[in-house]
Scaffold this active site. Structure first.
Site, PDB file in Angstrom:
ATOM      1  N   LYS A 295       9.518  -0.723  13.946  1.00 39.97           N
ATOM      2  CA  LYS A 295      10.084  -0.467  12.608  1.00 39.97           C
ATOM      3  C   LYS A 295      11.157   0.611  12.692  1.00 39.97           C
ATOM      4  CE  LYS A 295       5.829  -1.264   9.918  1.00 39.97           C
ATOM      5  NZ  LYS A 295       4.846  -0.637   9.063  1.00 39.97           N
TER       6      LYS A 295
ATOM      7  N   GLU B 184      10.566  -4.877   4.175  1.00 36.55           N
ATOM      8  CA  GLU B 184      10.612  -6.261   3.684  1.00 36.55           C
ATOM      9  C   GLU B 184      10.329  -6.314   2.186  1.00 36.55           C
ATOM     10  OE1 GLU B 184       9.010  -5.127   6.325  1.00 36.55           O
ATOM     11  OE2 GLU B 184       8.935  -6.591   7.955  1.00 36.55           O
TER      12      GLU B 184
ATOM     13  N   GLY C  65      -4.847  -1.914   4.704  1.00 36.82           N
ATOM     14  CA  GLY C  65      -4.082  -3.052   4.191  1.00 36.82           C
ATOM     15  C   GLY C  65      -4.745  -4.382   4.509  1.00 36.82           C
ATOM     16  N   ARG C  66      -5.195  -4.574   5.737  1.00 35.87           N
ATOM     17  CA  ARG C  66      -5.751  -5.874   6.130  1.00 35.87           C
ATOM     18  C   ARG C  66      -7.180  -6.065   5.627  1.00 35.87           C
ATOM     19  NH1 ARG C  66      -4.517  -2.527  10.195  1.00 35.87           N
ATOM     20  NH2 ARG C  66      -6.150  -1.729  11.577  1.00 35.87           N
TER      21      ARG C  66
ATOM     22  N   LYS D 251       0.844  -1.200   0.000  1.00 36.28           N
ATOM     23  CA  LYS D 251       0.000   0.000   0.000  1.00 36.28           C
ATOM     24  C   LYS D 251       0.879   1.251   0.000  1.00 36.28           C
ATOM     25  CE  LYS D 251      -3.636   2.352   2.500  1.00 36.28           C
ATOM     26  NZ  LYS D 251      -4.568   2.378   3.617  1.00 36.28           N
TER      27      LYS D 251
ATOM     28  N   GLU E 267      -4.530  -6.643  14.753  1.00 36.09           N
ATOM     29  CA  GLU E 267      -4.025  -5.334  14.326  1.00 36.09           C
ATOM     30  C   GLU E 267      -5.155  -4.294  14.387  1.00 36.09           C
ATOM     31  OE1 GLU E 267      -2.283  -4.197  10.218  1.00 36.09           O
ATOM     32  OE2 GLU E 267      -0.504  -4.732  11.346  1.00 36.09           O
TER      33      GLU E 267
ATOM     34  N   HIS F 102      -4.327 -33.317  18.279  1.00 31.39           N
ATOM     35  CA  HIS F 102      -3.212 -34.152  18.733  1.00 31.39           C
ATOM     36  C   HIS F 102      -2.043 -33.302  19.200  1.00 31.39           C
ATOM     37  CE1 HIS F 102      -5.266 -37.728  17.205  1.00 31.39           C
ATOM     38  NE2 HIS F 102      -5.707 -36.904  16.273  1.00 31.39           N
TER      39      HIS F 102
HETATM   40  O1  F6P Z   1       3.007  -3.995   9.782  1.00 30.53           O
HETATM   41  C1  F6P Z   1       2.073  -3.023   9.609  1.00 30.53           C
HETATM   42  C2  F6P Z   1       1.583  -2.837   8.202  1.00 30.53           C
HETATM   43  O2  F6P Z   1       1.501  -1.489   7.990  1.00 30.53           O
HETATM   44  C3  F6P Z   1       0.251  -3.527   7.961  1.00 30.53           C
HETATM   45  O3  F6P Z   1      -0.806  -2.808   8.459  1.00 30.53           O
HETATM   46  C4  F6P Z   1       0.261  -3.664   6.487  1.00 30.53           C
HETATM   47  O4  F6P Z   1      -0.704  -4.560   6.034  1.00 30.53           O
HETATM   48  C5  F6P Z   1       1.687  -4.125   6.273  1.00 30.53           C
HETATM   49  O5  F6P Z   1       2.443  -3.391   7.215  1.00 30.53           O
HETATM   50  C6  F6P Z   1       2.229  -3.927   4.900  1.00 30.53           C
HETATM   51  O6  F6P Z   1       2.166  -2.592   4.506  1.00 30.53           O
HETATM   52  P1  F6P Z   1       2.306  -2.174   3.006  1.00 30.53           P
HETATM   53  O7  F6P Z   1       1.163  -2.768   2.252  1.00 30.53           O
HETATM   54  O8  F6P Z   1       2.259  -0.669   2.994  1.00 30.53           O
HETATM   55  O9  F6P Z   1       3.614  -2.692   2.495  1.00 30.53           O
END
Ligand code: F6P
Length: 503
Positions: A471, A197, A245-246, A191, A331, A362
């Site tokens: 972060k 990452e 995002g979620r 987003k 979240e 189990h």
């Molecule tokens: O870890 C927090 C967060 O901002 C989430 O809310 C989001 O889904 C994820 O990181 C990834 O964010 P982005 O889509 O901006 O890479």
């Protein structure tokens, strides 16, 4: 501090303890009263521990919080995300349920982008690409990963879709090792396009592919995406500030889903969610499944004090549902202050966790049956299976039914080691079959339950400032790991020294 939930305590005191079979004996109507169906979804709340007067008191909470008005504001595109001044219009991604201009416009843009998505898919289908790597994390990963895994055919279709989220280089190495760069394309989903990452893994993908020609991107910051990876504008699909995002798998973030299961079935997923949206916005509180689910959560958390909530899927294809729900629920609801910044004054989200039955029986089910803590559960099963092994499916269903019954009713033994106290609540959720429509509806149900819980608690379900501090610290520690800077915190300093000595 006195809260609306205090009024419920007298019911809890009156009811506390004892096997749930006693409630069933006292309320002959109970099973029917607490069974609700909508389309392909059936819910039974009869094994929750509230009785009829307690249930009425819970409904009173929903009325007092004006849940009906809150849903209207959500669907109309009011800025329910008050801390960021944004709407949360995920419902507009999948249908049009209101005349509000902002929601209609949002829906129209979503339909436009879906057409662009279909065009990109056709291009890819006409190419010699066989494998897609979806790069994203959190909301840009968990929803697509869940749905693609749940609805994929046993044999890969036109594309094999792989997901890469973790910053750990081992994840990239393992994902890419079996793939041929000449027949692979990558979709970078973020987003913000500022997520460490995804930027690092995106760079690995671009280098491994030998350039940006087979890179695609989805972002609410399309210019940044195009510039950072030199991706042609027509291969960058937009999303919007008004989609969290979620809550975004219904947008172009769902491109890997469409690639994995076909565009038509992606649209059916949206139709299923939209049908559930219609239920939520059109059904009075007492019969509204998302409201019931949310009130049940509040009863278990705030009245009975349960600190955890489990979700157990009795369908292997839904094995990723707990991981997806952990982000959606925790979240969204892991907050300690109300919309105005004042302390919330009651407990908010419990720890959500779970796994797939029968495997979980189990491993940790011993603790659920005889441990000192009570963990309310959602059991999710499917009535009809697509797998050809009918006896296995009957065994799966018999286990689902047995676990819920055993937890609820318990069984006395004179030997305390062999005694089951019972009184452990669960909700039974049955999908007629696992289809795009039923899965869309199920996910929409959880989204709406989360929103209803946030309204009952007076918190914002749509921000996530809690993830920022870690972060920031991680960014600050990158130079320290290279030995370029010193750090103040003595524990971190000692750990850095240990890493340097062994590395
Ligand atoms: O870890 C927090 C967060 O901002 C989430 O809310 C989001 O889904 C994820 O990181 C990834 O964010 P982005 O889509 O901006 O890479």
């Amino acid at each position: 501090m006195t809260t609306g939930f205090d009024a419920l305590q007298s019911h809890a005191t009156r009811l506390r303890g004892g096997p749930l079979s006693e409630l069933l004996a006292r309320e002959p109507d109970r099973v029917a009263q607490h069974a609700v169906r909508n389309g392909p979804l059936y819910f039974n709340f009869a094994r929750q521990s509230y009785d009829a007067p307690a249930w009425q008191a819970l409904l009173e909470q929903a009325r007092a919080a004006d849940l009906a008005g809150a849903f209207r504001r959500l669907f109309d595109g009011e800025k329910v995300n008050v801390t960021e001044g944004r709407a949360a219009l995920h419902t507009a991604l999948r249908g049009q349920h209101t005349d509000a201009v902002v929601a209609r416009e949002a829906h129209a843009s979503a339909v436009d982008v879906r057409q662009r998505m279909a065009a990109l898919m056709s291009q890819l289908e006409g190419s010699d690409v066989t494998d897609i790597v979806s790069v994203g994390i959190g909301g840009s990963d968990l929803g697509p990963r869940l749905v693609a895994d749940a609805l994929r055919d046993p044999l890969p279709g036109r594309f094999r879709v792989h997901f890469l989220s973790n910053v750990d280089g081992a994840a990239a190495q393992r994902t890419l090792a079996p793939l041929d760069p000449a027949r692979t394309a990558a979709v970078l989903i973020s987003k913000t396009f500022g997520t460490q990452e995804t930027l690092l893994n995106g760079t690995i993908l671009r280098d491994w592919l030998g350039g940006s020609e087979r890179l695609y991107a989805v972002s609410a910051n399309p210019e940044r995406a195009a510039a950072a990876f030199d991706i042609a504008a027509e291969r960058v699909l937009p999303m919007w500030d008004w989609v969290g995002g979620r809550y975004s798998l219904w947008s172009a973030v769902g491109l890997p889903i469409a690639l994995a299961i076909g565009f038509g079935r992606f649209e059916q997923l949206l139709e299923g969610a939209s049908a559930f949206d219609a239920h939520v916005i059109g059904t009075p509180l007492a019969g509204n499944i998302a409201v019931r689910h949310a009130l049940t959560a509040v009863w278990n958390r705030n009245v009975l004090g349960h600190a955890a909530q489990g979700v157990m899927t009795y369908d292997q294809r839904l094995a990723l549902l707990p991981a997806y729900l952990q982000q959606l629920v925790m979240e969204s609801l892991g907050k300690s202050v109300k919309l105005d910044g004042s302390p919330v004054g009651v407990d908010t989200v419990p720890v959500w966790w779970g796994g797939a039955g029968t495997d979980v029986q189990h491993s940790f089910f011993q603790a659920l049956h005889q441990g000192t803590g009570i963990v309310p559960l959602d059991f999710v099963g499917t009535v009809n299976s697509d797998a050809p092994y009918a006896e296995n499916h009957r065994a799966l269903l018999s286990n689902l039914l047995a676990q819920s019954e055993a937890l609820a009713n318990g069984q006395h033994s004179d030997d305390p080691h062999r005694s089951y106290a019972g009184g452990r609540p669960s909700t039974l959720i049955l999908l007629d079959a696992l289809t795009p429509q039923s899965l869309g509806a199920l996910i929409a149900m959880y989204e709406h339950s989360v929103y209803a819980q946030s309204v009952l608690w007076g918190i914002n379900a749509f921000d996530q400032f809690g993830v920022e501090l870690g972060k920031q610290l991680a960014n600050g520690l990158l130079p320290a790991l290279k030995g370029e800077t010193e750090v103040k915190d003595p524990v971190t300093r000692a750990l850095l020294a240990e890493i340097a000595a062994r590395g």
